[in-house]
Design an enzyme around this catalytic site. Structure first.
Site, mmCIF file in Angstrom:
data_model
loop_
_atom_site.group_PDB
_atom_site.id
_atom_site.type_symbol
_atom_site.label_atom_id
_atom_site.label_comp_id
_atom_site.label_asym_id
_atom_site.label_seq_id
_atom_site.Cartn_x
_atom_site.Cartn_y
_atom_site.Cartn_z
ATOM 1 N N THR A 92 0.817 4.891 -0.929
ATOM 2 C CA THR A 92 -0.342 4.636 -0.080
ATOM 3 C C THR A 92 -0.313 3.159 0.294
ATOM 4 O O THR A 92 0.399 2.371 -0.319
ATOM 5 C CB THR A 92 -1.653 4.943 -0.814
ATOM 6 N N GLY A 93 -1.129 2.810 1.283
ATOM 7 C CA GLY A 93 -1.156 1.424 1.759
ATOM 8 C C GLY A 93 -0.576 1.361 3.156
ATOM 9 O O GLY A 93 -0.396 2.386 3.818
ATOM 10 N N SER A 146 -9.513 8.287 5.522
ATOM 11 C CA SER A 146 -8.111 7.932 5.758
ATOM 12 C C SER A 146 -7.208 9.160 5.867
ATOM 13 O O SER A 146 -5.992 9.020 5.986
ATOM 14 C CB SER A 146 -7.598 7.018 4.634
ATOM 15 N N THR A 196 -4.705 6.935 2.522
ATOM 16 C CA THR A 196 -3.677 7.987 2.563
ATOM 17 C C THR A 196 -3.832 8.854 1.316
ATOM 18 O O THR A 196 -4.463 8.443 0.341
ATOM 19 C CB THR A 196 -2.253 7.392 2.628
ATOM 20 N N ARG A 242 1.581 4.766 17.064
ATOM 21 C CA ARG A 242 2.124 4.143 15.837
ATOM 22 C C ARG A 242 2.346 5.216 14.765
ATOM 23 O O ARG A 242 1.482 6.047 14.518
ATOM 24 C CB ARG A 242 1.142 3.083 15.336
ATOM 25 N N THR A 274 -2.225 11.717 5.992
ATOM 26 C CA THR A 274 -3.032 10.546 6.343
ATOM 27 C C THR A 274 -3.420 10.557 7.819
ATOM 28 O O THR A 274 -2.738 11.177 8.647
ATOM 29 C CB THR A 274 -2.226 9.252 6.057
HETATM 30 N N1 GLY Z 1 0.434 4.771 4.484
HETATM 31 C C1 GLY Z 1 -0.186 5.249 5.632
HETATM 32 C C2 GLY Z 1 0.096 4.512 6.856
HETATM 33 O O1 GLY Z 1 0.588 3.409 6.831
HETATM 34 O O2 GLY Z 1 -0.194 5.014 7.895
#
Ligand code: GLY
Length: 321
Positions: free
Chosen positions: A233-234, A48, A182, A210, A200
């Site tokens: 994170t997430g 990640s 992340t 994105r 990340t």
């Molecule tokens: N938290 C990392 C992402 O949404 O890309």
């Protein structure tokens, strides 16, 4: 008080040690944060972040990162950076060399080349295999099948000839989202100065271009020495909409203790509609060096180590309902 490093629980202990050792040698918090983040960006087992991070829907790795100095609120960030191994270092240089906060995509790559950042291929065989397995699973309804990585340069034209809506392919791939962690690192030095950094490869199989929360100051990262710091994170769409990190730090600025600020922030985030059933983990530190972790799904962890200890402690983040 001794200096400390706070990270998400997946970070390997030896990555933290590199930062702890730097702090023991007198390095400033920003150097320690960058060192830990670079170690994780090089970790082949972390899919990640950085090298071996999972790619976007077209097989390209797009990296996001940010760094924030809690003394001055100076910040630097990059998004959708391709072809460079250490986005955190590029983000730091954005902060230090430019009158800007965030560079994206071609502009970020141009700047990375200008500062002679380390370029490199970001994908390894394991990341390629994980990506292809999901791509083929969700693409088979349209007859999409990629057997070998050498076919990836033709993927865009194959998708066009099979009349696959790219957005639908992304939605299907992300429906089976399993995480994507992340990397968060928050460093507080012995004088109480705080630096937070986030890096990340973003959510895997994302739509090209994105941008997640990690390079968005206030969403995935925030630091202010007067109150504390936060990092997430997430799946970043939630924290971008919510302004999660700035909310948590503002909570502490308004007199909440760290646990109240963390709980209230995550509780409030839970009311957001969420089409992909994403999760969020919020790491916090207050101005006195107390740390906490708060999450929307049980099981998330954090690690914290002071310069007086030989190894990090691991703790479970509070599952906030
Ligand atoms: N938290 C990392 C992402 O949404 O890309």
């Amino acid at each position: 008080m001794s200096a400390l490093i706070l990270v998400n629980g997946e970070v390997r202990d030896d990555c933290i040690q590199a930062g702890i050792e730097a702090l023991r040698q007198g390095a400033p918090a920003i150097d320690a944060a960058e060192i830990v983040a670079r170690e994780v960006e090089s970790d082949v087992k972390d899919h990640s972040v950085g090298f071996s991070g999972l790619p976007n829907i077209l097989g390209e790795v797009e990296l996001d990162a940010s760094i924030m100095d809690g003394a001055t609120l100076a910040s630097g960030a990059v998004s959708a950076l391709k072809g460079y191994l250490h986005p955190i270092s590029v983000a730091r240089q954005v902060m230090e060399r430019l009158p800007h906060v965030l560079l994206s995509d071609a502009g970020a790559a141009r700047f990375a080349a200008e500062i002679k950042a380390e370029a490199g291929d970001l994908l390894d065989d394991e990341a390629k295999a994980i990506y292809l397995k999901r791509l083929n699973a969700v693409g088979k309804d349209w007859g999409l099948e990629i057997r070998d990585w050498s076919e990836i340069p033709n993927l865009q034209s194959l998708i066009s000839s099979l009349k696959i809506p790219l957005s639908e392919l992304v939605v299907r791939a992300m429906r089976y989202h399993e995480g994507g962690d992340t990397m968060n690192v928050i460093v507080r030095d012995a004088t109480g100065h705080i630096v937070s950094a986030v890096t990340t490869s973003g959510v895997a199989w994302k739509y090209p271009g994105r941008i997640g929360d990690s390079p968005n100051i206030g969403a995935g990262n925030y630091a202010d020495d007067r109150y504390g710091a936060a990092a997430c994170t997430g799946v970043g769409e939630l924290t971008i909409r919510h302004g999660t990190c700035i909310r948590a730090v503002l909570g502490m600025s308004h007199g909440r203790d760290i646990d109240q600020a963390g709980r209230e922030t995550i509780h409030d985030l839970r009311r957001l509609s969420d089409p992909i059933n994403a999760w969020i983990r919020l790491l916090l530190i207050d101005r006195n060096g107390k740390v906490g972790g708060y999450c929307t799904r049980a099981g998330a962890t954090l690690k914290v180590q002071t310069t007086e200890h030989d190894a990090p402690e691991i703790a479970t983040c509070e599952h906030v309902i």
